[in-house]
Design an enzyme around this catalytic site. Structure first.
Site, PDB file in Angstrom:
ATOM      1  N   GLY A 161      35.798  35.150  29.741  1.00 49.18           N
ATOM      2  CA  GLY A 161      35.644  36.596  29.969  1.00 49.18           C
ATOM      3  C   GLY A 161      35.323  37.336  28.677  1.00 49.18           C
TER       4      GLY A 161
ATOM      5  CB  THR B  36      45.479  46.905  33.564  1.00 49.28           C
ATOM      6  OG1 THR B  36      44.581  47.944  33.949  1.00 49.28           O
ATOM      7  CG2 THR B  36      46.251  46.490  34.798  1.00 49.28           C
TER       8      THR B  36
ATOM      9  CD  GLU C 263      42.553  50.736  37.589  1.00 45.73           C
ATOM     10  OE1 GLU C 263      42.652  50.757  38.820  1.00 45.73           O
ATOM     11  OE2 GLU C 263      41.989  51.639  36.950  1.00 45.73           O
TER      12      GLU C 263
ATOM     13  CE1 TYR D  22      42.623  43.559  37.567  1.00 47.62           C
ATOM     14  CE2 TYR D  22      43.266  45.841  37.245  1.00 47.62           C
ATOM     15  CZ  TYR D  22      42.943  44.610  36.722  1.00 47.62           C
ATOM     16  OH  TYR D  22      42.955  44.418  35.353  1.00 47.62           O
TER      17      TYR D  22
ATOM     18  CE  LYS E  92      45.382  41.972  35.507  1.00 46.43           C
ATOM     19  NZ  LYS E  92      45.412  41.119  34.331  1.00 46.43           N
TER      20      LYS E  92
HETATM   21  P1  NAP Z   1      36.728  39.325  32.675  1.00 51.62           P
HETATM   22  O1  NAP Z   1      35.571  39.457  31.753  1.00 51.62           O
HETATM   23  O2  NAP Z   1      36.536  39.596  34.112  1.00 51.62           O
HETATM   24  O3  NAP Z   1      37.329  37.859  32.492  1.00 51.62           O
HETATM   25  C1  NAP Z   1      38.271  37.341  33.392  1.00 51.62           C
HETATM   26  C2  NAP Z   1      38.506  35.883  33.078  1.00 51.62           C
HETATM   27  O4  NAP Z   1      39.422  35.362  34.046  1.00 51.62           O
HETATM   28  C3  NAP Z   1      37.246  35.016  33.162  1.00 51.62           C
HETATM   29  O5  NAP Z   1      37.284  34.077  32.118  1.00 51.62           O
HETATM   30  C4  NAP Z   1      37.399  34.325  34.514  1.00 51.62           C
HETATM   31  O6  NAP Z   1      36.782  33.058  34.556  1.00 51.62           O
HETATM   32  C5  NAP Z   1      38.906  34.139  34.535  1.00 51.62           C
HETATM   33  N1  NAP Z   1      39.423  33.855  35.870  1.00 51.62           N
HETATM   34  C6  NAP Z   1      39.162  34.522  37.025  1.00 51.62           C
HETATM   35  N2  NAP Z   1      39.816  33.950  38.037  1.00 51.62           N
HETATM   36  C7  NAP Z   1      40.478  32.883  37.533  1.00 51.62           C
HETATM   37  C8  NAP Z   1      41.332  31.903  38.071  1.00 51.62           C
HETATM   38  N3  NAP Z   1      41.604  31.846  39.379  1.00 51.62           N
HETATM   39  N4  NAP Z   1      41.858  30.950  37.245  1.00 51.62           N
HETATM   40  C9  NAP Z   1      41.560  30.962  35.936  1.00 51.62           C
HETATM   41  N5  NAP Z   1      40.747  31.866  35.356  1.00 51.62           N
HETATM   42  C10 NAP Z   1      40.232  32.823  36.144  1.00 51.62           C
HETATM   43  O7  NAP Z   1      37.931  40.268  32.177  1.00 51.62           O
HETATM   44  P2  NAP Z   1      38.149  40.958  30.743  1.00 51.62           P
HETATM   45  O8  NAP Z   1      37.500  42.280  30.765  1.00 51.62           O
HETATM   46  O9  NAP Z   1      37.869  39.982  29.671  1.00 51.62           O
HETATM   47  O10 NAP Z   1      39.720  41.248  30.814  1.00 51.62           O
HETATM   48  C11 NAP Z   1      40.657  40.269  30.395  1.00 51.62           C
HETATM   49  C12 NAP Z   1      41.986  40.536  31.087  1.00 51.62           C
HETATM   50  O11 NAP Z   1      42.442  41.845  30.751  1.00 51.62           O
HETATM   51  C13 NAP Z   1      41.943  40.506  32.605  1.00 51.62           C
HETATM   52  O12 NAP Z   1      43.173  39.986  33.033  1.00 51.62           O
HETATM   53  C14 NAP Z   1      41.835  41.967  33.011  1.00 51.62           C
HETATM   54  O13 NAP Z   1      42.381  42.140  34.287  1.00 51.62           O
HETATM   55  C15 NAP Z   1      42.659  42.610  31.933  1.00 51.62           C
HETATM   56  N6  NAP Z   1      42.283  43.972  31.559  1.00 51.62           N
HETATM   57  C16 NAP Z   1      40.996  44.277  31.231  1.00 51.62           C
HETATM   58  C17 NAP Z   1      40.681  45.545  30.800  1.00 51.62           C
HETATM   59  C18 NAP Z   1      39.268  45.905  30.406  1.00 51.62           C
HETATM   60  O14 NAP Z   1      38.981  47.116  30.334  1.00 51.62           O
HETATM   61  N7  NAP Z   1      38.413  44.949  30.095  1.00 51.62           N
HETATM   62  C19 NAP Z   1      41.692  46.530  30.674  1.00 51.62           C
HETATM   63  C20 NAP Z   1      42.993  46.165  31.003  1.00 51.62           C
HETATM   64  C21 NAP Z   1      43.289  44.887  31.423  1.00 51.62           C
HETATM   65  P3  NAP Z   1      35.362  32.769  35.284  1.00 51.62           P
HETATM   66  O15 NAP Z   1      34.375  32.707  34.172  1.00 51.62           O
HETATM   67  O16 NAP Z   1      35.577  31.470  35.934  1.00 51.62           O
HETATM   68  O17 NAP Z   1      35.129  33.887  36.256  1.00 51.62           O
HETATM   69  O1  F7E Z   2      35.080  51.618  36.904  1.00 52.87           O
HETATM   70  C1  F7E Z   2      33.678  54.551  38.571  1.00 52.87           C
HETATM   71  C2  F7E Z   2      34.787  53.807  39.284  1.00 52.87           C
HETATM   72  O2  F7E Z   2      34.677  49.225  37.447  1.00 52.87           O
HETATM   73  C3  F7E Z   2      35.357  52.735  36.094  1.00 52.87           C
HETATM   74  C4  F7E Z   2      38.645  46.695  34.708  1.00 52.87           C
HETATM   75  O3  F7E Z   2      38.403  46.063  33.479  1.00 52.87           O
HETATM   76  O4  F7E Z   2      39.390  48.708  33.646  1.00 52.87           O
HETATM   77  C5  F7E Z   2      38.447  48.188  34.562  1.00 52.87           C
HETATM   78  O5  F7E Z   2      38.610  48.779  35.827  1.00 52.87           O
HETATM   79  C6  F7E Z   2      35.206  54.007  36.902  1.00 52.87           C
HETATM   80  C7  F7E Z   2      35.913  53.985  38.260  1.00 52.87           C
HETATM   81  O6  F7E Z   2      36.399  49.876  35.692  1.00 52.87           O
HETATM   82  C8  F7E Z   2      30.557  53.088  39.649  1.00 52.87           C
HETATM   83  O7  F7E Z   2      35.052  54.371  40.549  1.00 52.87           O
HETATM   84  C9  F7E Z   2      31.388  55.072  39.446  1.00 52.87           C
HETATM   85  O8  F7E Z   2      36.541  55.205  38.454  1.00 52.87           O
HETATM   86  O9  F7E Z   2      34.020  50.105  35.173  1.00 52.87           O
HETATM   87  P1  F7E Z   2      34.948  50.133  36.313  1.00 52.87           P
HETATM   88  P2  F7E Z   2      37.868  50.127  36.262  1.00 52.87           P
HETATM   89  O10 F7E Z   2      37.912  50.188  37.720  1.00 52.87           O
HETATM   90  O11 F7E Z   2      38.435  51.278  35.527  1.00 52.87           O
HETATM   91  C10 F7E Z   2      40.768  48.516  34.015  1.00 52.87           C
HETATM   92  C11 F7E Z   2      41.627  49.089  32.918  1.00 52.87           C
HETATM   93  C12 F7E Z   2      41.081  47.121  34.352  1.00 52.87           C
HETATM   94  O12 F7E Z   2      42.197  46.660  34.159  1.00 52.87           O
HETATM   95  C13 F7E Z   2      40.078  46.377  35.161  1.00 52.87           C
HETATM   96  O13 F7E Z   2      40.255  44.974  35.067  1.00 52.87           O
HETATM   97  O14 F7E Z   2      33.830  54.171  37.198  1.00 52.87           O
HETATM   98  N1  F7E Z   2      32.338  54.198  39.036  1.00 52.87           N
HETATM   99  N2  F7E Z   2      30.291  54.420  39.833  1.00 52.87           N
HETATM  100  C14 F7E Z   2      31.853  52.949  39.139  1.00 52.87           C
HETATM  101  N3  F7E Z   2      32.384  51.757  38.843  1.00 52.87           N
HETATM  102  C15 F7E Z   2      31.614  50.656  39.037  1.00 52.87           C
HETATM  103  N4  F7E Z   2      32.102  49.445  38.727  1.00 52.87           N
HETATM  104  N5  F7E Z   2      30.341  50.760  39.558  1.00 52.87           N
HETATM  105  C16 F7E Z   2      29.766  51.949  39.887  1.00 52.87           C
HETATM  106  O15 F7E Z   2      28.629  52.004  40.320  1.00 52.87           O
END
Ligand code: NAP
Ligand code: F7E
Length: 379
Positions: free
Chosen positions: A41, A162, A164, A186, A190
């Site tokens: 990821g 998160t 969220e 989700y 979490k």
């Molecule tokens: P990401 O790009 O979607 O990466 C998720 C990773 O989890 C990928 O390597 C995916 O592997 C793996 N995965 C999915 N299902 C799995 C399973 N069943 N078993 C093992 N691995 C699995 O997410 P990210 O943005 O790097 O975020 C990393 C973590 O932080 C996640 O837990 C996310 O929920 C959390 N988070 C993200 C954000 C953000 O803004 N980015 C904010 C808060 C929390 P594959 O390649 O196989 O799909």
């Molecule tokens: O949406 C709005 C949507 O999908 C952000 C994950 O990494 O951060 C991420 O979750 C906002 C939302 O991220 C579109 O409704 C509008 O309000 O980029 P997003 P997310 O849902 O905030 C949190 C912290 C995590 O933990 C999660 O893993 O944007 N929005 N139009 C849209 N979002 C998407 N994806 N696509 C649209 O077309």
């Protein structure tokens, strides 16, 4: 007197050893072993890179059919030399507790980072049971392995919590003390992971930390998340490859940071003397609409908005053509309207602050996607 001198010299050796460890060269014998679930990821790639730079031996778990960021994984593997296997890839799936247990048992890491998740909020409404299985129960499998192997004292655990969790927010800005109110399967999954990680800390003394991270983005962000969807659409528009960006809720507000800044703080949490939970955020939020306006401004396009809600659209002020249009299918059954984090605890205790501003983040993502699209055209 002799005893006193002996104690003083022992202390001097101890202090100089500690100093040597702190300042250990970035090459040589690996200091620590890290195991990263979710290495393919966005965060997994940056964290693996960060830990390799710190001279860790890094074990990354990926699902066998994952193609995500394959070039980055190859690049990290390329850092191995004949003598040093410092980056190792293992196959695994968090739903398989035997696999999780075997990995921890054979690798015996010093630090486990759980970044693996079904991380798409909107998708979680379509696959709620799967999301709870991976994001909730999967975390329990890791914690239970740490406990069953009696490694509570030797393994430190990071859980990717998160913003969220705050969902329908009780207060603005959100801190570690703000009550939770998740708004999606989700978020609910979490929340289970968050609390089970706290419970194992309190019940069994597992060194587990929850990083309550707000949205963080980068050129490695999956294309279905809104920021990357926008930077790609704007880049394609510039090269005449995409006319209209179809989008959902324009008014949602997010506290967007840069993923590279955020992986450092995951590591910092595990270097402290006590395990705690931290909010990680920039403290500034923007609407999706603002993100779109800034991305198109970057390519010299100004947008004027017409109508409202699900009928809203934006035109290119120079050409008068519609370039953004709202589509109901991108809305969620329940939305997180606004999040804004207060990372004061991390600033005071971990001495961490985000380095990259919103405009710098946007520039990094736009530059990367413009380059990507222009290369695709050349091919
Ligand atoms: P990401 O790009 O979607 O990466 C998720 C990773 O989890 C990928 O390597 C995916 O592997 C793996 N995965 C999915 N299902 C799995 C399973 N069943 N078993 C093992 N691995 C699995 O997410 P990210 O943005 O790097 O975020 C990393 C973590 O932080 C996640 O837990 C996310 O929920 C959390 N988070 C993200 C954000 C953000 O803004 N980015 C904010 C808060 C929390 P594959 O390649 O196989 O799909
Ligand atoms: O949406 C709005 C949507 O999908 C952000 C994950 O990494 O951060 C991420 O979750 C906002 C939302 O991220 C579109 O409704 C509008 O309000 O980029 P997003 P997310 O849902 O905030 C949190 C912290 C995590 O933990 C999660 O893993 O944007 N929005 N139009 C849209 N979002 C998407 N994806 N696509 C649209 O077309």
């Amino acid at each position: 007197m002799k005893v006193f001198l002996y104690i003083v010299s022992c202390l001097a050796i101890l202090v100089s050893n500690l100093h040597a460890i702190e300042n250990a060269p970035e090459t040589g014998t690996p200091l620590k072993k890290a195991l990263i679930f979710g290495v393919t990821g966005q965060d997994g790639i940056y964290l693996a890179e960060f830990l390799l730079d710190k001279n860790y031996e890094v074990h990354g778990v990926k699902r066998s059919d994952s193609k995500k960021n394959a070039n980055c994984i190859d690049m990290l593997l390329g850092r191995n030399s004949d003598e040093k296997q410092r980056f190792v890839v293992h196959y695994g799936d968090l739903r398989d507790k035997v696999n999780t247990n075997n990995l921890i048992c054979t690798i015996m890491p010093d630090e486990v980072y759980n970044l693996a998740a079904q991380s798409h909020v909107k998708d979680s409404f379509d696959v709620p049971a799967y999301t709870i299985d991976v994001n909730g129960l999967g975390v329990l499998h890791i914690l239970e392995s740490i406990r069953m192997l009696n490694t509570e004292k030797s393994i430190r655990f990071y859980q990717a919590s998160t913003s969220e969790l705050f969902g329908k927010v009780h207060e603005i800005p959100q801190t570690e003390l703000t009550p939770f109110y998740p708004r999606s399967p989700y978020g609910v999954a979490k929340l289970c992971a968050h609390w089970i990680s706290i419970n194992y800390r309190e019940a069994y003394n597992v060194f587990s930390c929850n990083g309550i991270l707000f949205n963080h983005e980068s050129p490695l962000r999956d294309e279905t998340f809104v920021t990357r969807k926008i930077t790609l659409a704007a880049s394609r528009y510039k090269y005449g490859l995409q006319d209209i960006l179809y989008i959902g809720n324009l008014n949602a507000k997010r506290d967007w940071g840069y993923a590279k800044d955020y992986v450092e703080v995951m590591w910092l949490m595990l270097q402290q003397s006590t395990p705690e939970d931290y909010v990680i955020a920039t403290g500034i939020n923007h609407t999706v609409r603002e993100f779109i306006e800034q991305a198109y401004k970057y390519i010299g396009v100004d947008i004027k908005w017409y109508e409202s809600d699900q009928n809203e659209y934006g035109i290119d002020t120079k050409t008068g053509k519609v370039i953004v249009a709202v589509k109901p299918e991108f809305f969620r059954p329940t939305e997180v309207d606004v999040v804004l984090g207060n990372a004061e605890k991390a600033r005071n205790s971990l001495k961490w602050m985000p380095k990259t501003s919103f405009n710098e983040l946007l520039q990094i993502m736009m530059e990367s996607d413009l380059k990507k699209i222009s290369k695709e055209i050349e091919r």
